[in-house]
Design a protein around this motif. Structure first.
Motif, PDB file in Angstrom:
ATOM      1  N   PHE A 373      10.871 111.315  39.566  1.00  6.32           N
ATOM      2  CA  PHE A 373       9.556 110.692  39.707  1.00  6.32           C
ATOM      3  C   PHE A 373       8.809 110.661  38.374  1.00  6.32           C
ATOM      4  O   PHE A 373       8.281 109.617  37.969  1.00  6.32           O
ATOM      5  CB  PHE A 373       8.721 111.436  40.754  1.00  6.32           C
ATOM      6  CG  PHE A 373       7.279 111.007  40.786  1.00  6.32           C
ATOM      7  CD1 PHE A 373       6.912 109.777  41.325  1.00  6.32           C
ATOM      8  CD2 PHE A 373       6.283 111.820  40.246  1.00  6.32           C
ATOM      9  CE1 PHE A 373       5.587 109.365  41.332  1.00  6.32           C
ATOM     10  CE2 PHE A 373       4.951 111.412  40.239  1.00  6.32           C
ATOM     11  CZ  PHE A 373       4.606 110.185  40.789  1.00  6.32           C
ATOM     12  N   THR A 374       8.757 111.814  37.677  1.00  4.43           N
ATOM     13  CA  THR A 374       7.985 111.869  36.433  1.00  4.43           C
ATOM     14  C   THR A 374       8.617 111.024  35.327  1.00  4.43           C
ATOM     15  O   THR A 374       7.902 110.384  34.538  1.00  4.43           O
ATOM     16  CB  THR A 374       7.829 113.324  35.951  1.00  4.43           C
ATOM     17  OG1 THR A 374       9.111 113.956  35.891  1.00  4.43           O
ATOM     18  CG2 THR A 374       6.916 114.104  36.875  1.00  4.43           C
ATOM     19  N   GLU A 375       9.955 110.998  35.258  1.00  3.78           N
ATOM     20  CA  GLU A 375      10.620 110.211  34.224  1.00  3.78           C
ATOM     21  C   GLU A 375      10.431 108.709  34.447  1.00  3.78           C
ATOM     22  O   GLU A 375      10.138 107.965  33.508  1.00  3.78           O
ATOM     23  CB  GLU A 375      12.121 110.543  34.187  1.00  3.78           C
ATOM     24  CG  GLU A 375      12.433 111.889  33.595  1.00  3.78           C
ATOM     25  CD  GLU A 375      12.030 112.011  32.137  1.00  3.78           C
ATOM     26  OE1 GLU A 375      12.386 111.118  31.344  1.00  3.78           O
ATOM     27  OE2 GLU A 375      11.341 112.982  31.793  1.00  3.78           O
ATOM     28  N   ILE A 376      10.603 108.267  35.690  1.00  6.45           N
ATOM     29  CA  ILE A 376      10.418 106.836  35.975  1.00  6.45           C
ATOM     30  C   ILE A 376       8.968 106.432  35.755  1.00  6.45           C
ATOM     31  O   ILE A 376       8.684 105.364  35.192  1.00  6.45           O
ATOM     32  CB  ILE A 376      10.876 106.502  37.413  1.00  6.45           C
ATOM     33  CG1 ILE A 376      12.404 106.607  37.509  1.00  6.45           C
ATOM     34  CG2 ILE A 376      10.411 105.109  37.832  1.00  6.45           C
ATOM     35  CD1 ILE A 376      12.968 106.353  38.874  1.00  6.45           C
ATOM     36  N   MET A 377       8.044 107.303  36.171  1.00  8.10           N
ATOM     37  CA  MET A 377       6.630 107.024  35.937  1.00  8.10           C
ATOM     38  C   MET A 377       6.353 106.899  34.437  1.00  8.10           C
ATOM     39  O   MET A 377       5.670 105.961  33.984  1.00  8.10           O
ATOM     40  CB  MET A 377       5.786 108.152  36.525  1.00  8.10           C
ATOM     41  CG  MET A 377       4.285 107.989  36.301  1.00  8.10           C
ATOM     42  SD  MET A 377       3.396 109.576  36.341  1.00  8.10           S
ATOM     43  CE  MET A 377       3.971 110.356  34.841  1.00  8.10           C
TER      44      MET A 377
END
Length: 429
Positions: A373-377
Motif C-alpha cells: 500500500f505505502t509503496e504504490i501510494m
C-alpha cells in the motif's frame, strides 16, 4: 581524549564510519567519471545512461524474483540452522531459474521494442541482447549480496562494494575513451560480471559455508515465505525503475533530452550519497528489527538510529547545498539548470531516509499489505505530482514531486507502524 563506551560500542556508528570512508572514495571517483561523461556524451547521453541503469535495477529484482530481502531476513534468523539454510537456498535456486528464464527470453525476443521504449530508437537492440546474456550474473550477484547482508558482514561488504566499484569505474572509463557513449552503455551492461567475480574472490569460502551448492534440489520448501518478498519487491524494485524511465521519457517529450539528462544527473548525485544508507538498511536495520517484538524496544531502536544517522546525513546535505554551484562547475559544467533542483532533492532525500527507517519494519516483519500500500501510494504520488508540476515549473517540478511524495509517505508509514504495535498490544491484552 578517551572515547565514551557508548560511542565505541555503537555497531551502527561503526558501520556508518566504515561506509563513510568507502563512500568518500566512491564520490571522488564518481565525480571524475561524471565530469568525463559531461564532456564526452553531454546531458542527452547521460539521459540514455540513466535509462539503461534503470533497466539494470529492474532486472536486479526480476532475475531473482525479488528474494533479496527474504534472503537477508532468513540468513539473519537461520545462520546456524543448516537444514533451514538448505531449504532456503533450494527455494532461491528455483526462483532464480524462473526469473532468469523469463528475463532472458523477454529481452531476447523483444529487444527492439525495449530499445525503442528506453531510447526512442531500435539502434540499441544489440545492447538489450547483450544484457540478456549477462542476466545469470545479475541474479547470482543479488543472491550473494543477500547472504553478505544477512550475516551483517559490514567490513567485507564495504571492501567488496568498493573494489567492485573501482573495477567497474575503470571499465567505464576505458570503454568511454574507446567507443564513446556506446562503450559506456556496454560497460554498464557487463558490470555484473565484474561484481560477481570480485565477490567470489573475496567471499567464496563463506558463501560455500552457507550455500551448500551440491545439496541444492529442484524443490522449493520455503516458496510461500519467499513469495511475500517477491510481491513486495515487485512493487518497490520493479515499479520504481519503470516510473523513472517513464518520467525521463516524459521530460524528453515535453521539454527536451537535455532536461531529461539534467534530472538524471541530479538523481545520480542523490544515489551516490543515498547508497551510504541503503547498505545500512540491509546490514543493520532489517536484522535488528526482525528481533524486536514490542513498541518500547522498537521506539528505542528507531531513536537510536535517528540519533546516529540523521545528524550526519543533515550535515552532509547542508554542505552539498552550499557547495552546489561548485559541484555543478566541477562535475557538470554548463548545466546551471541543476542549481534550483538541489533544495528539493535534498529535502526529499532527508525525509526519505527518516521514512525508510520506519518502513523497513514492514520488511522485517513481512507486513506485505502495509508495504504494498505505502509503496504504490508513494509511486502514484510521485508519478502524478511529477506530471502536474512539470507542466508548471519545468524540470524543477520533478524534484518538487520527490519532496512532496516523501512528506506524505512519512506520515502514512508512521501511522501504519504505530497501528501495528497497537494491534499487537491489544491482542496480548
Amino acid at each position: 581524549m578517551k572515547i565514551p563506551q557508548s560511542i565505541r560500542g555503537n555497531l551502527l556508528l561503526k558501520m556508518t564510519s566504515l561506509n563513510a570512508g568507502a563512500i568518500v572514495v566512491r564520490l571522488f571517483i564518481s565525480a571524475i567519471i561524471q565530469r568525463l561523461l559531461t564532456e564526452y556524451v553531454g546531458p542527452v547521453g547521460q539521459y540514455k545512461i540513466g535509462q539503461l541503469r534503470s533497466l539494470s535495477i529492474l532486472l536486479t529484482s526480476i532475475t531473482s524474483l525479488g528474494t533479496f530481502n527474504g534472503i537477508v531476513k532468513y540468513i539473519a534468523e537461520y545462520k546456524k540452522d543448516e537444514i533451514k539454510l538448505q531449504q532456503l537456498f533450494s527455494s532461491v535456486f528455483i526462483f532464480l531459474i524462473v526469473g532468469v528464464s523469463i528475463s532472458t527470453s523477454v529481452l531476447l525476443f523483444f529487444s527492439k521494442d525495449i530499445s525503442n521504449y528506453l531510447f526512442s530508437s531500435t539502434e540499441y537492440s544489440y545492447l538489450i541482447k547483450l544484457t540478456a546474456i549477462i542476466i545469470p550474473f545479475i541474479a547470482v550477484q543479488r543472491v550473494f549480496n543477500g547472504v553478505i547482508n544477512g550475516l551483517s558482514e559490514y567490513k567485507k561488504y564495504a571492501k567488496i562494494d568498493l573494489i567492485s566499484y573501482l573495477f567497474s569505474a575503470l571499465l567505464t572509463v576505458f570503454f568511454l575513451f574507446q567507443y564513446n557513449l556506446d562503450g559506456v552503455l556496454v560497460a554498464i551492461a557487463i558490470t555484473p560480471v565484474v561484481q560477481v567475480s570480485v565477490m567470489l574472490f573475496f567471499f567464496y569460502k563463506v558463501l560455500r559455508e552457507y550455500i551448500q551448492f551440491k545439496d541444492l534440489t529442484l524443490q522449493a520448501p520455503m516458496a510461500k515465505a519467499l513469495l511475500a518478498f517477491t510481491v513486495m519487491s515487485f512493487v518497490s524494485s520493479i515499479l520504481l525503475p519503470i516510473v523513472e524511465i517513464d518520467i525521463r521519457g516524459m521530460l524528453d517529450e515535453k521539454l527536451s533530452g537535455r532536461d531529461a539528462g539534467i534530472w538524471t544527473n541530479m538523481t545520480f548525485i542523490s544515489q551516490n550519497y543515498m547508497v551510504f544508507s541503503s547498505s545500512i538498511f540491509t546490514l543493520y536495520v532489517i536484522p535488528k528489527f526482525a528481533g524486536i517484538y514490542n513498541a518500547g524496544n522498537f521506539k528505542k531502536e528507531v531513536f537510536s538510529i535517528y540519533k546516529t544517522l540523521l545528524p550526519l546525513f543533515a550535515g552532509g546535505m547542508i554542505l552539498v547545498f552550499f557547495f552546489r554551484n561548485v559541484i555543478i562547475d566541477i562535475i557538470y559544467p554548463g548545466q546551471i539548470e541543476m542549481a534550483p533542483l538541489f533544495k528539493w532533492q535534498l529535502m526529499g532525500d532527508f525525509v526519505r531516509l527518516a521514512s525508510l527507517v520506519l518502513a523497513h519494519q514492514f520488511l522485517a516483519k513481512k507486513l506485505v499489505i502495509n508495504f504494498i500500500f505505502t509503496e504504490i501510494m508513494s509511486l502514484a504520488l510521485f508519478y502524478g505530482f511529477a506530471y502536474y508540476f512539470t507542466g508548471i515549473y519545468g524540470v524543477e517540478g520533478v524534484v518538487m514531486a520527490h519532496f512532496l511524495r516523501y512528506l506524505v509517505y512519512f506520515f502514512v508509514v508512521l501511522y501504519l507502524v504505530s497501528r501495528y504495535f497497537k494491534k499487537k498490544r491489544s491482542a496480548i491484552e
